[in-house]
Each structure stands twice: as structure tokens, then as C-alpha cells.
Design an enzyme around this catalytic site. Sequence first.
Site, PDB file in Angstrom:
ATOM      1  N   SER A  60      -5.794  -5.148   1.521  1.00 56.37           N
ATOM      2  CA  SER A  60      -5.451  -6.476   2.320  1.00 56.37           C
ATOM      3  C   SER A  60      -5.861  -6.188   4.056  1.00 56.37           C
ATOM      4  O   SER A  60      -5.453  -7.085   4.588  1.00 56.37           O
ATOM      5  CB  SER A  60      -4.205  -6.675   2.068  1.00 56.37           C
ATOM      6  OG  SER A  60      -3.681  -7.353   0.784  1.00 56.37           O
ATOM      7  N   LYS A  63      -7.928  -8.929   5.455  1.00 57.95           N
ATOM      8  CA  LYS A  63      -7.175 -10.164   6.194  1.00 57.95           C
ATOM      9  C   LYS A  63      -7.148 -10.121   7.622  1.00 57.95           C
ATOM     10  O   LYS A  63      -7.039 -11.263   8.003  1.00 57.95           O
ATOM     11  CB  LYS A  63      -5.612 -10.503   5.532  1.00 57.95           C
ATOM     12  CG  LYS A  63      -5.722 -10.740   4.230  1.00 57.95           C
ATOM     13  CD  LYS A  63      -4.582 -10.484   3.376  1.00 57.95           C
ATOM     14  CE  LYS A  63      -4.667 -10.547   1.740  1.00 57.95           C
ATOM     15  NZ  LYS A  63      -3.820 -10.237   1.004  1.00 57.95           N
ATOM     16  N   SER A 116       1.151 -10.957   3.625  1.00 56.91           N
ATOM     17  CA  SER A 116      -0.452 -10.777   2.725  1.00 56.91           C
ATOM     18  C   SER A 116      -0.714 -11.578   1.787  1.00 56.91           C
ATOM     19  O   SER A 116      -1.123 -10.874   0.598  1.00 56.91           O
ATOM     20  CB  SER A 116      -0.215  -9.198   2.516  1.00 56.91           C
ATOM     21  OG  SER A 116      -1.601  -8.779   2.262  1.00 56.91           O
ATOM     22  N   LYS A 217      -1.961  -4.301  10.209  1.00 55.39           N
ATOM     23  CA  LYS A 217      -1.969  -4.825   8.936  1.00 55.39           C
ATOM     24  C   LYS A 217      -2.083  -3.879   7.771  1.00 55.39           C
ATOM     25  O   LYS A 217      -2.552  -2.654   8.090  1.00 55.39           O
ATOM     26  CB  LYS A 217      -3.321  -5.873   8.538  1.00 55.39           C
ATOM     27  CG  LYS A 217      -3.218  -6.404   7.160  1.00 55.39           C
ATOM     28  CD  LYS A 217      -2.201  -7.603   7.258  1.00 55.39           C
ATOM     29  CE  LYS A 217      -2.339  -8.397   5.881  1.00 55.39           C
ATOM     30  NZ  LYS A 217      -1.497  -7.333   4.824  1.00 55.39           N
TER      31      LYS A 217
END
Length: 370
Positions: A60, A63, A116, A217
Amino acid sequence: MKRLFSVMLAGAMLACSLPGGWAEETAPGKISAASAVLMDGDTGRVLWERDSHTPRLIASTTKLMTALVALESGHSLEEVVTVAPEWAGVEGSSIYLRPGEEVTLETLLYGLLLRSGNDAALAVAGHCGGTVEQFVARMNEKARALGMADTGFANPNGLDAEGHRSSAYDMALLARACLENEELAKIAATRSITLGTRTFTNHNKLLWRYEGCVGLKTGYTEKAGRTLVSAARREGTTLICVTLNAPSDWADHTALLDWGFANYESRPLAEAGKVIGQLPVTGGLSPVCPVETGADLAAALAPGEAVQMACELTERVLAAPVSRGTQVGEAVYYVNSKELARVPLVTGQSVHGIEAPKGGFRLWRSVFKN
């Protein structure tokens, strides 16, 4: 630097020593990650690395690129997005979008980076790109523009897919770009927020656990393992840390960031508007034009490190008229014979050309006749 630039050949280099910083690097301790990098956020200089150019699954942390491309797409955060059926019900982490639901792009971006949400990623991509596939193509275009040579995106959410991968180094380059985007940096640094009926709490525990953390992140899939991109800022020094396939990612980032702040300190190298020389001007009201640095520059340096600066000129002599702010070359900074950063060199003032008055010869005769 006291010599005039006019005596230098175009493209020639002049080096001078600038104050150095900090001591010889020491090991940051045991790091669990298969790939890792610690980078100076100001210059992109790698301060420590392990297998940082090997492409790996990134989960993720993908992202970050999704958010960056969306925010650069020109769409307003207040735009209302109608959720398409194919964007809802995606596997993995979710903000639980419902087909036909109307939600703002801002809410989707917070759900993307804090919760997320894989469904939020598809909604952002579909809305901002026309189709998810077209948006992913833009993600790959942006990766190439940032110099992410080890990277390929196959989707906007980071679920395992053929050809979807990046390297620790490339993700650090992406993090630098994300920190430069004020809206993205704001979202990634948010601990918790309520938008409409949804409350999002950031998965990045470093925002609570590590002093100075400003994002960015987390990520995880079974195949990718734990992935994490973080950044922290202390006393003017910004450090970026990336780990891929790191079983102890929180500990890894704490150790690497602690080591970086203990061994490096940000030092100013260039100040926008500072005159460092001049170039000759032909056909102008002034015979010379000052040349100045066009941007500020700071760098994380270790004790004993010396920085060399070289001026690479594209112009040897200027021809009037000259506009202020015209780029005439670059100041290139080096540490340990490796290029650190570049700053544009620009003209510091305008120089107007000399225009002979009409009938000038007759005027001189009338003035000096007996």
C-alpha cells in the site's frame, strides 16, 4: 569566486570549499529489512542503504503515487464522486464504499492515505483518470518523470500484481515529491480526522511514537511483507526512510532515523539572490551583469565533510537586452566527489540595450558647430 565569470569558458567549472558538517558514518544497528534507504530530504543524497535498487513488492505504499497523481490532476478536493459498482467491495483494507454513494474527493484521499482503503484507491483513480487503467498509465508516467527507474505500477492500491514493484530508493524519491506537495504532506501527517460520517485514523504509528515524524505511508501483503515509507523533521533537517519486506519496520525506522539525526546536520549551502559573480554584457547600458543563485539549498552533512561548489556556465558573454532572472548556468555541489545537488545561476538585474537616437549625427553637428 572573486574572479569574474567572464574569464571562464562556457561550461567550465570552478570549485571552492564550503563549510563541512559531520563525522564519518557509523552503522545504524541491526536492520530487519530486505531493502532499506535513508535519504536527505533536501537534496536526495543517500545517507545509508541496503539493497536499495532491487525491485520488490511495495503493497500500500503505492498509494503515495496514487495520491500525488490525483492531486496533480487538476481535480478539486470538493468534487463529489459517485461510486461505481466496480470500485466497491475490493479485497483487503477498505473504507466500505457503497455503489452509488456520493463522497468528496477529499474524503477519498484521506481514506486512501490514513485508512489505506483499496476501494478508495480505485475510486480516486477512476474519477481522476477517466478509467483506472488510464490513471495507472499516468502513475507510470510520473514515476519516469521522477527518475524512478526500478518502478512499475499495475494498479493504484498496491495489491500484488504482475509487474507491480518498486525499490527502496525509488520510493524515497517518491516521498520527496510527496513532501513537496503541500496538500499531500498535510494529509499524510494527519493522525485522525472525521469527514462526513467517516472517521479515519492513520495507520502510521510513528506519528505518535517518533518525535518529528511527518508521515508518510504503511503497507502490507503476505507476499510483500511489511513496507513503510516515513519522514521526520528536526531542527531544519528532513530525513526520509524506506524499508521493504521488514518484519520489524517500526524498530528499523526508529533506528535509522535516530542514527541519521545523530550523525548528520542540515547546513545552508546556497541562498537565493546572493550574488556570486558577474558576466560581461555587450551592447548594454551596463558593461556587466551580476550573477546570483536562483534558489536556497541546504544539505545534511556529517562532521569533517567538505562540500565543493562548481559553476557550470551556459553563457560566456551576455548580449543586451538582458532580463533579470535569466538562467545562465548552474552551481553544482559535490560531497566526496559525488554530485549532491544543483542550483540555477541567474542574472541578478535587467540590462537595457543602447539605442542610438534618430538623427544622432545631425544632433552632434548642431551641438558642436561654431
